[in-house]
Structures are given as C-alpha cells and as structure tokens.
Scaffold this motif. Structure first.
Motif, PDB file in Angstrom:
ATOM      1  N   GLY A  13     -91.697  15.454 -56.228  1.00 57.34           N
ATOM      2  CA  GLY A  13     -90.322  15.649 -56.699  1.00 57.34           C
ATOM      3  C   GLY A  13     -89.400  15.950 -55.536  1.00 57.34           C
ATOM      4  O   GLY A  13     -88.455  16.737 -55.664  1.00 57.34           O
ATOM      5  N   ASP A  37     -91.956  10.874 -55.141  1.00 61.31           N
ATOM      6  CA  ASP A  37     -91.019  11.022 -56.251  1.00 61.31           C
ATOM      7  C   ASP A  37     -91.068   9.749 -57.087  1.00 61.31           C
ATOM      8  O   ASP A  37     -91.414   8.678 -56.597  1.00 61.31           O
ATOM      9  CB  ASP A  37     -89.581  11.244 -55.739  1.00 61.31           C
ATOM     10  CG  ASP A  37     -88.699  11.939 -56.762  1.00 61.31           C
ATOM     11  OD1 ASP A  37     -88.434  13.152 -56.591  1.00 61.31           O
ATOM     12  OD2 ASP A  37     -88.281  11.281 -57.735  1.00 61.31           O
ATOM     13  N   ILE A  38     -90.700   9.888 -58.353  1.00 57.88           N
ATOM     14  CA  ILE A  38     -90.684   8.713 -59.250  1.00 57.88           C
ATOM     15  C   ILE A  38     -89.433   7.869 -59.050  1.00 57.88           C
ATOM     16  O   ILE A  38     -89.415   6.698 -59.406  1.00 57.88           O
ATOM     17  CB  ILE A  38     -90.811   9.181 -60.714  1.00 57.88           C
ATOM     18  CG1 ILE A  38     -91.299   8.032 -61.604  1.00 57.88           C
ATOM     19  CG2 ILE A  38     -89.506   9.785 -61.238  1.00 57.88           C
ATOM     20  CD1 ILE A  38     -91.774   8.474 -62.983  1.00 57.88           C
ATOM     21  N   VAL A  64     -96.244  11.754 -61.172  1.00 56.62           N
ATOM     22  CA  VAL A  64     -97.250  12.825 -61.141  1.00 56.62           C
ATOM     23  C   VAL A  64     -98.055  12.913 -62.441  1.00 56.62           C
ATOM     24  O   VAL A  64     -99.107  13.554 -62.470  1.00 56.62           O
ATOM     25  CB  VAL A  64     -96.628  14.218 -60.834  1.00 56.62           C
ATOM     26  CG1 VAL A  64     -96.042  14.270 -59.444  1.00 56.62           C
ATOM     27  CG2 VAL A  64     -95.610  14.617 -61.900  1.00 56.62           C
ATOM     28  N   SER A  65     -97.576  12.281 -63.502  1.00 58.15           N
ATOM     29  CA  SER A  65     -98.337  12.318 -64.749  1.00 58.15           C
ATOM     30  C   SER A  65     -99.429  11.244 -64.796  1.00 58.15           C
ATOM     31  O   SER A  65    -100.126  11.108 -65.799  1.00 58.15           O
ATOM     32  CB  SER A  65     -97.409  12.181 -65.963  1.00 58.15           C
ATOM     33  OG  SER A  65     -96.819  10.900 -65.993  1.00 58.15           O
ATOM     34  N   THR A 142     -94.706  24.892 -58.856  1.00 58.54           N
ATOM     35  CA  THR A 142     -93.387  25.256 -59.373  1.00 58.54           C
ATOM     36  C   THR A 142     -93.475  25.480 -60.881  1.00 58.54           C
ATOM     37  O   THR A 142     -93.721  24.544 -61.641  1.00 58.54           O
ATOM     38  CB  THR A 142     -92.341  24.166 -59.066  1.00 58.54           C
ATOM     39  OG1 THR A 142     -92.252  23.999 -57.645  1.00 58.54           O
ATOM     40  CG2 THR A 142     -90.975  24.585 -59.600  1.00 58.54           C
ATOM     41  N   TYR A 157     -90.776  22.745 -72.494  1.00 54.75           N
ATOM     42  CA  TYR A 157     -90.568  23.253 -71.132  1.00 54.75           C
ATOM     43  C   TYR A 157     -91.273  24.609 -70.980  1.00 54.75           C
ATOM     44  O   TYR A 157     -92.009  24.838 -70.017  1.00 54.75           O
ATOM     45  CB  TYR A 157     -89.064  23.386 -70.856  1.00 54.75           C
ATOM     46  CG  TYR A 157     -88.725  23.609 -69.403  1.00 54.75           C
ATOM     47  CD1 TYR A 157     -88.786  22.559 -68.488  1.00 54.75           C
ATOM     48  CD2 TYR A 157     -88.339  24.863 -68.932  1.00 54.75           C
ATOM     49  CE1 TYR A 157     -88.480  22.749 -67.151  1.00 54.75           C
ATOM     50  CE2 TYR A 157     -88.028  25.060 -67.591  1.00 54.75           C
ATOM     51  CZ  TYR A 157     -88.100  23.994 -66.707  1.00 54.75           C
ATOM     52  OH  TYR A 157     -87.800  24.195 -65.374  1.00 54.75           O
ATOM     53  N   ALA A 190     -85.069  31.346 -61.991  1.00 56.01           N
ATOM     54  CA  ALA A 190     -84.170  31.080 -63.121  1.00 56.01           C
ATOM     55  C   ALA A 190     -83.320  29.878 -62.679  1.00 56.01           C
ATOM     56  O   ALA A 190     -83.849  28.950 -62.070  1.00 56.01           O
ATOM     57  CB  ALA A 190     -83.347  32.312 -63.470  1.00 56.01           C
ATOM     58  N   PHE A 191     -82.018  29.878 -62.893  1.00 54.13           N
ATOM     59  CA  PHE A 191     -81.265  28.646 -62.660  1.00 54.13           C
ATOM     60  C   PHE A 191     -80.974  28.395 -61.176  1.00 54.13           C
ATOM     61  O   PHE A 191     -80.639  29.304 -60.428  1.00 54.13           O
ATOM     62  CB  PHE A 191     -79.972  28.662 -63.474  1.00 54.13           C
ATOM     63  CG  PHE A 191     -80.269  28.592 -64.948  1.00 54.13           C
ATOM     64  CD1 PHE A 191     -80.701  27.407 -65.515  1.00 54.13           C
ATOM     65  CD2 PHE A 191     -80.164  29.711 -65.745  1.00 54.13           C
ATOM     66  CE1 PHE A 191     -81.022  27.337 -66.863  1.00 54.13           C
ATOM     67  CE2 PHE A 191     -80.471  29.652 -67.101  1.00 54.13           C
ATOM     68  CZ  PHE A 191     -80.907  28.464 -67.660  1.00 54.13           C
ATOM     69  N   VAL A 231     -77.184  25.639 -65.164  1.00 54.55           N
ATOM     70  CA  VAL A 231     -77.753  25.092 -63.920  1.00 54.55           C
ATOM     71  C   VAL A 231     -76.689  25.096 -62.819  1.00 54.55           C
ATOM     72  O   VAL A 231     -76.958  25.472 -61.673  1.00 54.55           O
ATOM     73  CB  VAL A 231     -78.327  23.675 -64.166  1.00 54.55           C
ATOM     74  CG1 VAL A 231     -78.679  22.990 -62.850  1.00 54.55           C
ATOM     75  CG2 VAL A 231     -79.562  23.753 -65.069  1.00 54.55           C
TER      76      VAL A 231
HETATM   77  N1  LIG Z   1     -83.081  23.842 -61.437  1.00 54.06           N
HETATM   78  C1  LIG Z   1     -83.485  24.888 -62.111  1.00 54.06           C
HETATM   79  O1  LIG Z   1     -82.663  25.660 -62.659  1.00 54.06           O
HETATM   80  C2  LIG Z   1     -84.967  25.189 -62.193  1.00 54.06           C
HETATM   81  C3  LIG Z   1     -85.363  26.467 -62.633  1.00 54.06           C
HETATM   82  C4  LIG Z   1     -86.711  26.752 -62.720  1.00 54.06           C
HETATM   83  C5  LIG Z   1     -87.647  25.797 -62.371  1.00 54.06           C
HETATM   84  N2  LIG Z   1     -87.239  24.559 -61.962  1.00 54.06           N
HETATM   85  C6  LIG Z   1     -88.273  23.577 -61.629  1.00 54.06           C
HETATM   86  O2  LIG Z   1     -88.052  23.077 -60.329  1.00 54.06           O
HETATM   87  C7  LIG Z   1     -88.723  21.814 -60.189  1.00 54.06           C
HETATM   88  C8  LIG Z   1     -87.811  20.846 -59.475  1.00 54.06           C
HETATM   89  O3  LIG Z   1     -86.716  20.514 -60.332  1.00 54.06           O
HETATM   90  P1  LIG Z   1     -85.201  20.525 -59.826  1.00 54.06           P
HETATM   91  O4  LIG Z   1     -84.527  21.637 -60.512  1.00 54.06           O
HETATM   92  O5  LIG Z   1     -85.142  20.415 -58.345  1.00 54.06           O
HETATM   93  O6  LIG Z   1     -84.656  19.176 -60.533  1.00 54.06           O
HETATM   94  P2  LIG Z   1     -84.254  17.757 -59.924  1.00 54.06           P
HETATM   95  O7  LIG Z   1     -84.083  16.874 -61.109  1.00 54.06           O
HETATM   96  O8  LIG Z   1     -83.118  17.890 -58.976  1.00 54.06           O
HETATM   97  O9  LIG Z   1     -85.555  17.342 -59.110  1.00 54.06           O
HETATM   98  C9  LIG Z   1     -86.767  16.983 -59.750  1.00 54.06           C
HETATM   99  C10 LIG Z   1     -87.381  15.788 -59.025  1.00 54.06           C
HETATM  100  O10 LIG Z   1     -88.615  15.457 -59.688  1.00 54.06           O
HETATM  101  C11 LIG Z   1     -88.675  14.038 -59.806  1.00 54.06           C
HETATM  102  N3  LIG Z   1     -89.563  13.638 -60.907  1.00 54.06           N
HETATM  103  C12 LIG Z   1     -89.311  13.696 -62.231  1.00 54.06           C
HETATM  104  N4  LIG Z   1     -90.356  13.200 -62.914  1.00 54.06           N
HETATM  105  C13 LIG Z   1     -91.292  12.843 -62.008  1.00 54.06           C
HETATM  106  C14 LIG Z   1     -92.588  12.275 -62.098  1.00 54.06           C
HETATM  107  N5  LIG Z   1     -93.140  11.945 -63.294  1.00 54.06           N
HETATM  108  N6  LIG Z   1     -93.285  12.060 -60.957  1.00 54.06           N
HETATM  109  C15 LIG Z   1     -92.722  12.343 -59.757  1.00 54.06           C
HETATM  110  N7  LIG Z   1     -91.500  12.854 -59.600  1.00 54.06           N
HETATM  111  C16 LIG Z   1     -90.787  13.114 -60.713  1.00 54.06           C
HETATM  112  C17 LIG Z   1     -87.220  13.626 -60.049  1.00 54.06           C
HETATM  113  O11 LIG Z   1     -87.013  12.241 -59.799  1.00 54.06           O
HETATM  114  C18 LIG Z   1     -86.475  14.556 -59.102  1.00 54.06           C
HETATM  115  O12 LIG Z   1     -86.319  13.983 -57.825  1.00 54.06           O
HETATM  116  C19 LIG Z   1     -89.126  21.402 -61.605  1.00 54.06           C
HETATM  117  O13 LIG Z   1     -90.501  21.640 -61.789  1.00 54.06           O
HETATM  118  C20 LIG Z   1     -88.302  22.322 -62.479  1.00 54.06           C
HETATM  119  O14 LIG Z   1     -88.897  22.537 -63.739  1.00 54.06           O
HETATM  120  C21 LIG Z   1     -85.925  24.233 -61.865  1.00 54.06           C
END
Ligand SMILES: NC(=O)c1ccc[n+]([C@@H]2O[C@H](COP(=O)([O-])OP(=O)(O)OC[C@H]3O[C@@H](n4cnc5c(N)ncnc54)[C@H](O)[C@@H]3O)[C@@H](O)[C@H]2O)c1
Length: 284
Positions: A13, A37-38, A64-65, A142, A157, A190-191, A231
């Motif tokens: 990601g 990344d996807i 990743v799935s 994460t 989630y 958190a966010f 967010v």
């Molecule tokens: N932003 C928040 O508030 C927050 C809070 C807590 C946890 N998180 C966690 O942080 C992690 C990163 O998310 P983020 O907030 O940076 O969001 P984001 O959408 O900016 O980044 C997530 C990345 O994961 C990639 N992705 C999605 N599905 C995928 C797959 N099947 N295989 C490979 N890559 C894939 C997306 O293309 C993207 O580049 C996640 O696990 C999310 O749950 C985020």
C-alpha cells in the motif's frame, strides 16, 4: 532493529498515504525499498518520487488479498535486494455499512480479504526467511484504533483491525517463545490525512455497480461525508511514519499515534470487566 542503513524494507500500500510516508521515512534511514500497491499509476508516480529523493527502490503491482501475488512479491523483494529486514503490512481499505444489511456482504468480504487476509498472507509468506537469516528483522502490521474500539457502521473494518491486533500480539508472543530476532509492532492510529475515505476507487467493478459506487448514485451518503471530514481532520502521514520508525528502532510493540484516543481503550476494558453494555460512542 537499531541499525537500518543498507537493510531492506518491504511496504504494501505504498503508492499513497501512510505507506508512501513509511517508504520516505525508511528510505531516509538508508534502507532499500521494495514497494507494492494495487494501483499501478499511483505506484509509478510514488516510485519516481522515491527514486528522485535518492532512495534505492523496486516496485511491483500487487493485490495483497491474493496469496500467489504475495508469494511473487516476496520473490521479487529477494531478487531485488536479498534478505528482507522490515515488512510493513500496510495496504488497507475502508468500506462496510450496517450489520443488519444483508446486501453488503460483498463489501464486507472485500474489506476483510484485504485488511486481514492480506496481513495474514504477508506475515506467513515473509516470516520464515526473516527469522532464518538472523540479521535482525521487524514486522509492522497496520491496524487502527478500530482494532480496539468498535464504532458503529464500520463492521468489516473493525473486524479486520481487531484481527490484525490479535494476530500481531500472537506473533510477538510466539517470537519471544521461539527466541527469534524478529520484532513485531502493531500500528493503531485514529484519523490520518490520507485517501482512505475514497477506498472505493479500488472496488471491483461489479461490486461498485451493485452499490451505486460507480457514479450512478447522485448523493454521497451521510456516513461517507462524516468519514471524509474525520480523515481530513487527522494527523499528517509523516507523524505516523516517524512513530513507526521509532518503534522499529526501539523494538516497541504498540504504536499508538493519537494519545487523545487511548483513554477510550481503558474505558472499554473497564466496561468489559464491570459488565457494562457497550455505550454509543465513537473512537476519537
Ligand atoms: N487514514 C486513516 O485515518 C487510517 C487510520 C487508521 C488506520 N489506517 C490504515 O492505514 C493503512 C493505509 O491506509 P491509508 O490511510 O494510507 O489510505 P490510502 O488509501 O491513502 O492508502 C492505502 C493504499 O493501499 C492500496 N491498496 C488498497 N487495496 C490494496 C490491495 N488489495 N493490494 C495492495 N494495495 C492495496 C491503495 O491503492 C493505497 O495506495 C490501511 O491499512 C488503513 O486501514 C488508516
């Protein structure tokens, strides 16, 4: 793992948000970067950005799935830079909807397949070699504050993130039992200001169409706009990456980036032991 320079970090990601910030932070620490990344377009842009910053980076499109995809990613990482020392299982999506709605099971499955199974696959595929090479290694999974507190309307989630916390705690104990040099951390923000609120962009087309998320629905749902606002009000990704860096270097398991949220964890534990029914509260 105190010495990072010259070692190799693998980050899923990494085209956006927290993953891209982790790549910048560990690149600045002198690590080789293997990013996956996807989203191929954003991944290309991120790879150029990281390379322009002077980091050694190898990138691979990855879902990743998909277990075979993770296996191929592990081979790609070893072929690119040799032993892997840091694995950040970070890719994730936010989707879901009410538990009572039977029509959203495909959204639940999609979320859990990526957020939980993606992390399970990453750990299982990479761990063996990371333990065996004996040069010191660390895995950061994460999760989220959603892995400690169960906000309404976030069922899949929450389930996925509780699962990541449980998996990570189990791994940390097993690594201690086995007396390995593999450290484990779980990231629970958190966010954070990322693109998580638009995770739908990566939904399979048929799921998008089934839920009117292909542009056919004219209005943004109330829950969606609340999530977008939360967010946007979050902390910068660089702060999260700094906390992750410090946890890896100091071998700290819990990475809680939002101190204002932690009293709610204590409160939930108290409610459990006192037999108090879940109150209607959020998780910020
Ligand atoms: N932003 C928040 O508030 C927050 C809070 C807590 C946890 N998180 C966690 O942080 C992690 C990163 O998310 P983020 O907030 O940076 O969001 P984001 O959408 O900016 O980044 C997530 C990345 O994961 C990639 N992705 C999605 N599905 C995928 C797959 N099947 N295989 C490979 N890559 C894939 C997306 O293309 C993207 O580049 C996640 O696990 C999310 O749950 C985020």
């Amino acid at each position: 793992m105190q010495e990072l320079s010259g070692k190799t970090a693998v980050i899923t990601g990494a085209a956006s948000g927290i993953g891209l910030a982790l790549a910048h932070r560990f690149g600045a620490a002198g690590m080789n970067l293997v990013v996956g990344d996807i989203e191929s377009g954003p991944l290309d842009l991120a790879t150029t950005e990281l390379s322009d910053a002077g980091y050694d980076v190898a990138a691979m499109e990855l879902d990743v799935s998909d277990l075979d995809g993770i296996r191929a990613f592990e081979s790609f990482a070893r072929e690119s830079f040799g032993n892997v020392h840091l694995l950040c299982n970070n890719a994730g999506v936010g989707a879901g909807g009410p538990v009572a709605d039977m029509d959203n099971l495909d959204l639940w499955k999609w979320t859990i397949d990526i957020n939980l199974w993606g992390v399970i696959y990453g750990c299982k595929v990479f761990m063996g070699a990371m333990i065996e090479h004996g040069e010191g290694a660390h895995i950061v999974n994460t999760a989220s504050m959603a892995g400690h507190l169960s906000a309404p309307m976030m069922g899949p989630y929450n389930i996925s993130k509780y699962g990541v916390v449980a998996l990570s705690e189990t791994m940390a104990k097993e690594m201690a039992m086995m007396q390995t040099t593999l450290g484990v951390s779980v990231l629970c923000p958190a966010f954070v200001q990322t693109k998580i609120a638009t995770s739908d962009r990566n939904l399979p087309d048929e799921v998008k169409a089934a839920h009117g998320r292909d542009g056919s629905a004219s209005e943004t749902s109330g829950t969606q706009s609340v999530i977008e606002r939360l967010v946007a009000s979050g902390i910068p990704t660089a702060d999260v990456a700094e906390a992750v860096h410090d946890a890896v270097v100091n071998d700290e398991f819990w990475i809680l980036t939002h101190p204002e949220s932690t009293p709610a964890i204590t409160e939930r534990a108290r409610q459990i032991v006192d037999g108090i029914n879940p109150p209607l509260t959020g998780f910020v």
